[in-house]
Design a protein around this motif. Structure first.
Motif, PDB file in Angstrom:
ATOM      1  N   ILE A 188      63.734  34.498   1.893  1.00 18.69           N
ATOM      2  CA  ILE A 188      63.055  34.079   3.116  1.00 18.69           C
ATOM      3  C   ILE A 188      61.818  34.956   3.290  1.00 18.69           C
ATOM      4  CG2 ILE A 188      65.176  33.244   4.198  1.00 18.69           C
ATOM      5  CD1 ILE A 188      65.250  35.840   5.840  1.00 18.69           C
ATOM      6  N   GLU A 189      60.914  34.528   4.147  1.00 13.85           N
ATOM      7  CA  GLU A 189      59.687  35.285   4.389  1.00 13.85           C
ATOM      8  C   GLU A 189      60.004  36.562   5.169  1.00 13.85           C
ATOM      9  OE1 GLU A 189      56.434  34.894   3.610  1.00 13.85           O
ATOM     10  OE2 GLU A 189      56.800  33.111   2.372  1.00 13.85           O
ATOM     11  N   LEU A 190      59.597  37.693   4.605  1.00 12.08           N
ATOM     12  CA  LEU A 190      59.729  38.979   5.276  1.00 12.08           C
ATOM     13  C   LEU A 190      58.382  39.678   5.295  1.00 12.08           C
ATOM     14  CD1 LEU A 190      62.955  40.849   4.044  1.00 12.08           C
ATOM     15  CD2 LEU A 190      62.593  39.692   6.222  1.00 12.08           C
ATOM     16  N   GLU A 191      58.173  40.504   6.319  1.00 13.80           N
ATOM     17  CA  GLU A 191      56.970  41.332   6.317  1.00 13.80           C
ATOM     18  C   GLU A 191      56.964  42.210   5.072  1.00 13.80           C
ATOM     19  OE1 GLU A 191      56.005  43.559   9.828  1.00 13.80           O
ATOM     20  OE2 GLU A 191      57.075  42.113  11.106  1.00 13.80           O
ATOM     21  N   ARG A 192      55.781  42.456   4.542  1.00 13.13           N
ATOM     22  CA  ARG A 192      55.641  43.240   3.317  1.00 13.13           C
ATOM     23  C   ARG A 192      56.331  44.609   3.432  1.00 13.13           C
ATOM     24  NH1 ARG A 192      52.093  43.144  -0.999  1.00 13.13           N
ATOM     25  NH2 ARG A 192      51.761  45.160  -2.018  1.00 13.13           N
ATOM     26  N   ARG A 193      56.194  45.250   4.583  1.00 12.11           N
ATOM     27  CA  ARG A 193      56.755  46.599   4.727  1.00 12.11           C
ATOM     28  C   ARG A 193      58.271  46.585   4.599  1.00 12.11           C
ATOM     29  NH1 ARG A 193      57.963  48.153  10.375  1.00 12.11           N
ATOM     30  NH2 ARG A 193      57.713  46.332  11.735  1.00 12.11           N
ATOM     31  N   TYR A 194      58.902  45.476   4.965  1.00  6.62           N
ATOM     32  CA  TYR A 194      60.356  45.406   4.836  1.00  6.62           C
ATOM     33  C   TYR A 194      60.766  45.171   3.387  1.00  6.62           C
ATOM     34  CZ  TYR A 194      60.456  45.290   9.921  1.00  6.62           C
ATOM     35  OH  TYR A 194      60.297  45.617  11.250  1.00  6.62           O
ATOM     36  N   LEU A 195      59.993  44.387   2.655  1.00  3.55           N
ATOM     37  CA  LEU A 195      60.268  44.227   1.223  1.00  3.55           C
ATOM     38  C   LEU A 195      60.128  45.565   0.504  1.00  3.55           C
ATOM     39  CD1 LEU A 195      58.403  40.873   0.464  1.00  3.55           C
ATOM     40  CD2 LEU A 195      60.880  41.231   0.506  1.00  3.55           C
ATOM     41  N   LEU A 196      59.116  46.331   0.881  1.00  5.81           N
ATOM     42  CA  LEU A 196      58.863  47.606   0.218  1.00  5.81           C
ATOM     43  C   LEU A 196      59.880  48.679   0.617  1.00  5.81           C
ATOM     44  CD1 LEU A 196      54.956  47.882   0.302  1.00  5.81           C
ATOM     45  CD2 LEU A 196      56.448  46.788  -1.389  1.00  5.81           C
ATOM     46  N   ALA A 197      60.682  48.420   1.640  1.00  6.41           N
ATOM     47  CA  ALA A 197      61.716  49.380   2.049  1.00  6.41           C
ATOM     48  C   ALA A 197      62.952  49.321   1.157  1.00  6.41           C
ATOM     49  CB  ALA A 197      62.116  49.132   3.502  1.00  6.41           C
ATOM     50  N   ALA A 198      63.059  48.289   0.344  1.00  7.83           N
ATOM     51  CA  ALA A 198      64.247  48.114  -0.500  1.00  7.83           C
ATOM     52  C   ALA A 198      64.351  49.217  -1.538  1.00  7.83           C
ATOM     53  CB  ALA A 198      64.190  46.758  -1.195  1.00  7.83           C
ATOM     54  N   ASN A 199      65.581  49.734  -1.722  1.00  2.00           N
ATOM     55  CA  ASN A 199      65.815  50.773  -2.731  1.00  2.00           C
ATOM     56  C   ASN A 199      67.299  50.788  -3.105  1.00  2.00           C
ATOM     57  OD1 ASN A 199      65.485  52.949  -4.444  1.00  2.00           O
ATOM     58  ND2 ASN A 199      65.576  54.467  -2.812  1.00  2.00           N
ATOM     59  N   PRO A 200      67.753  49.771  -3.885  1.00  5.93           N
ATOM     60  CA  PRO A 200      66.936  48.811  -4.629  1.00  5.93           C
ATOM     61  C   PRO A 200      66.801  47.457  -3.934  1.00  5.93           C
ATOM     62  CG  PRO A 200      69.176  48.700  -5.411  1.00  5.93           C
ATOM     63  CD  PRO A 200      69.164  49.763  -4.329  1.00  5.93           C
ATOM     64  N   LEU A 201      65.838  46.672  -4.449  1.00  7.50           N
ATOM     65  CA  LEU A 201      65.806  45.235  -4.222  1.00  7.50           C
ATOM     66  C   LEU A 201      66.715  44.617  -5.267  1.00  7.50           C
ATOM     67  CD1 LEU A 201      64.463  42.635  -2.967  1.00  7.50           C
ATOM     68  CD2 LEU A 201      62.824  42.791  -4.850  1.00  7.50           C
ATOM     69  N   VAL A 202      67.681  43.812  -4.844  1.00  5.48           N
ATOM     70  CA  VAL A 202      68.613  43.148  -5.765  1.00  5.48           C
ATOM     71  C   VAL A 202      68.368  41.642  -5.683  1.00  5.48           C
ATOM     72  CG1 VAL A 202      71.021  42.778  -6.406  1.00  5.48           C
ATOM     73  CG2 VAL A 202      70.326  44.954  -5.376  1.00  5.48           C
ATOM     74  N   ALA A 203      68.135  41.011  -6.826  1.00  5.68           N
ATOM     75  CA  ALA A 203      67.854  39.575  -6.855  1.00  5.68           C
ATOM     76  C   ALA A 203      68.207  39.036  -8.224  1.00  5.68           C
ATOM     77  CB  ALA A 203      66.375  39.312  -6.565  1.00  5.68           C
ATOM     78  N   ASN A 204      68.500  37.724  -8.295  1.00  4.91           N
ATOM     79  CA  ASN A 204      68.620  37.120  -9.617  1.00  4.91           C
ATOM     80  C   ASN A 204      67.225  36.786 -10.134  1.00  4.91           C
ATOM     81  OD1 ASN A 204      67.826  34.549  -8.623  1.00  4.91           O
ATOM     82  ND2 ASN A 204      69.959  33.936  -8.259  1.00  4.91           N
ATOM     83  N   GLU A 205      67.147  36.252 -11.344  1.00  7.35           N
ATOM     84  CA  GLU A 205      65.837  36.053 -11.954  1.00  7.35           C
ATOM     85  C   GLU A 205      64.968  35.071 -11.171  1.00  7.35           C
ATOM     86  OE1 GLU A 205      68.740  33.778 -14.768  1.00  7.35           O
ATOM     87  OE2 GLU A 205      68.846  35.286 -13.172  1.00  7.35           O
ATOM     88  N   HIS A 206      65.579  34.039 -10.581  1.00  6.96           N
ATOM     89  CA  HIS A 206      64.814  33.046  -9.818  1.00  6.96           C
ATOM     90  C   HIS A 206      64.312  33.653  -8.501  1.00  6.96           C
ATOM     91  CE1 HIS A 206      66.415  30.315 -12.774  1.00  6.96           C
ATOM     92  NE2 HIS A 206      67.651  30.604 -12.394  1.00  6.96           N
ATOM     93  N   GLU A 207      65.197  34.378  -7.824  1.00  8.43           N
ATOM     94  CA  GLU A 207      64.819  35.006  -6.560  1.00  8.43           C
ATOM     95  C   GLU A 207      63.746  36.073  -6.772  1.00  8.43           C
ATOM     96  OE1 GLU A 207      69.403  34.406  -4.953  1.00  8.43           O
ATOM     97  OE2 GLU A 207      68.734  36.330  -5.772  1.00  8.43           O
ATOM     98  N   ALA A 208      63.858  36.843  -7.856  1.00 10.24           N
ATOM     99  CA  ALA A 208      62.871  37.885  -8.135  1.00 10.24           C
ATOM    100  C   ALA A 208      61.478  37.295  -8.295  1.00 10.24           C
ATOM    101  CB  ALA A 208      63.269  38.672  -9.378  1.00 10.24           C
ATOM    102  N   ALA A 209      61.392  36.159  -8.979  1.00 10.20           N
ATOM    103  CA  ALA A 209      60.092  35.507  -9.159  1.00 10.20           C
ATOM    104  C   ALA A 209      59.522  35.039  -7.830  1.00 10.20           C
ATOM    105  CB  ALA A 209      60.233  34.334 -10.131  1.00 10.20           C
ATOM    106  N   LEU A 210      60.372  34.516  -6.957  1.00  7.59           N
ATOM    107  CA  LEU A 210      59.920  34.071  -5.638  1.00  7.59           C
ATOM    108  C   LEU A 210      59.460  35.247  -4.775  1.00  7.59           C
ATOM    109  CD1 LEU A 210      62.681  31.414  -4.877  1.00  7.59           C
ATOM    110  CD2 LEU A 210      60.247  30.945  -5.209  1.00  7.59           C
TER     111      LEU A 210
END
Length: 302
Positions: free
Chosen positions: A167-189
């Protein structure tokens, strides 16, 4: 006098559903009706699944979310309760408990439709009302973006962000991930979201992981199903092999991975060590039907 619960090592803020799972030889094509062999009514939802996995993997765990006041609420929480997950801050709201409608074929492939129900109420106001968040924070994409943001703002320790669905998140929240966990399709999105692109670019997973790091995310784990996972941090990308098993149902396997990963990070493992454990934990789950019902109750041999 009742003693206060110990502070959790892992806090999961997220969704709780009841899964209605139909088992069939093959998935229907658009407009087609296919007879199913059987169905199951079981607890699920990405947040609840991850909370159960974290608890079964050894972490003191709290789940914060919402269920309705309907009979499905008890089904949604029963396995968490049995596993000792702290549920005191699960809200009871007028909306019905969330439901996931799942179809699983003989090859363990599935398709899932989710009706959010009570999960849609886990917004910024609800998260702020819940109060302090302790331990490693685990989040997914099945609650409103405002709730995810408020939880990250209140995080006491590192944030494990499994943005599924994306889903759409503010950039600062995406950058807060440690780690970001996603499958290959989600990672590309997610990369497309950070790039400001309309469509994801078809690139190797290693390149996607490296570009996510370049955007400023501290660490990334990309799950690859039968091909294991990629762990990216510190400018390096490492692939970990999968445990070879015969899968009968992959429902909830990604959630099992994320919850177990968080539990091992809370125990002090490195990200590579935690991902290796999580891969073994998830491999056990795909050998049984359902999400929470398939999660291992003992991890002594992992």
């Amino acid at each position: 006098m009742e003693q206060p619960l110990e502070q959790p090592q892992v806090t999961v803020v997220g969704s709780s559903n009841v899964d209605i799972t139909a088992l069939m030889d093959r998935l229907p094509a658009p407009g087609e009706t296919v007879l199913a062999d059987s169905y199951q009514l079981t607890p699920g939802g990405k947040g609840a699944n991850q909370a159960l996995a974290a608890a079964l993997a050894g972490a003191r765990t709290e789940f914060i979310g919402a269920v309705g006041q309907d009979p499905n609420a008890q089904i949604a929480l029963e396995q968490l309760d049995a596993a000792g997950v702290q549920l005191g801050r699960v809200a009871r709201v007028p909306e019905n408990t969330g439901v996931a409608i799942i179809q699983v074929d003989a090859g363990a492939e599935n398709c899932i439709a989710v009706v959010p129900g009570a999960n849609a109420s886990v917004d910024a106001a609800a998260v702020k009302a819940a109060g302090e968040l302790h331990g490693i924070l685990v989040l997914q994409g099945e609650i409103p973006a405002s709730g995810i943001g408020a939880a990250i703002d209140a995080a006491a320790e590192r944030v494990v962000l499994n943005l599924a669905p994306v889903i759409e998140l503010e950039r600062r929240y995406l950058l807060a991930a440690n780690p970001l966990v996603a499958n290959e399709h989600e990672a590309a999105l997610i990369l497309a979201q950070l790039d400001g692109a309309d469509q994801p670019v078809d690139e190797p997973e290693e390149a996607i992981a490296a570009k996510l790091l370049a955007h400023g995310i501290a660490s990334v784990v990309i799950t690859l199903g039968a091909n294991g996972c990629l762990v990216a941090e510190g400018g390096t990308v490492q692939q970990l092999p999968a445990v070879k098993v015969k899968a009968v149902d992959t429902t909830g396997a990604g959630d099992a991975f994320t919850g177990a990963l968080a539990a091992r990070l809370a125990a002090g493992d490195t990200l590579v060590q935690a991902a290796g454990f999580a891969g073994k934990f998830a491999a056990l789950t795909v050998q049984g039907h359902g999400a929470q019902a398939s999660y291992p109750r003992s991890v002594d041999n992992l």
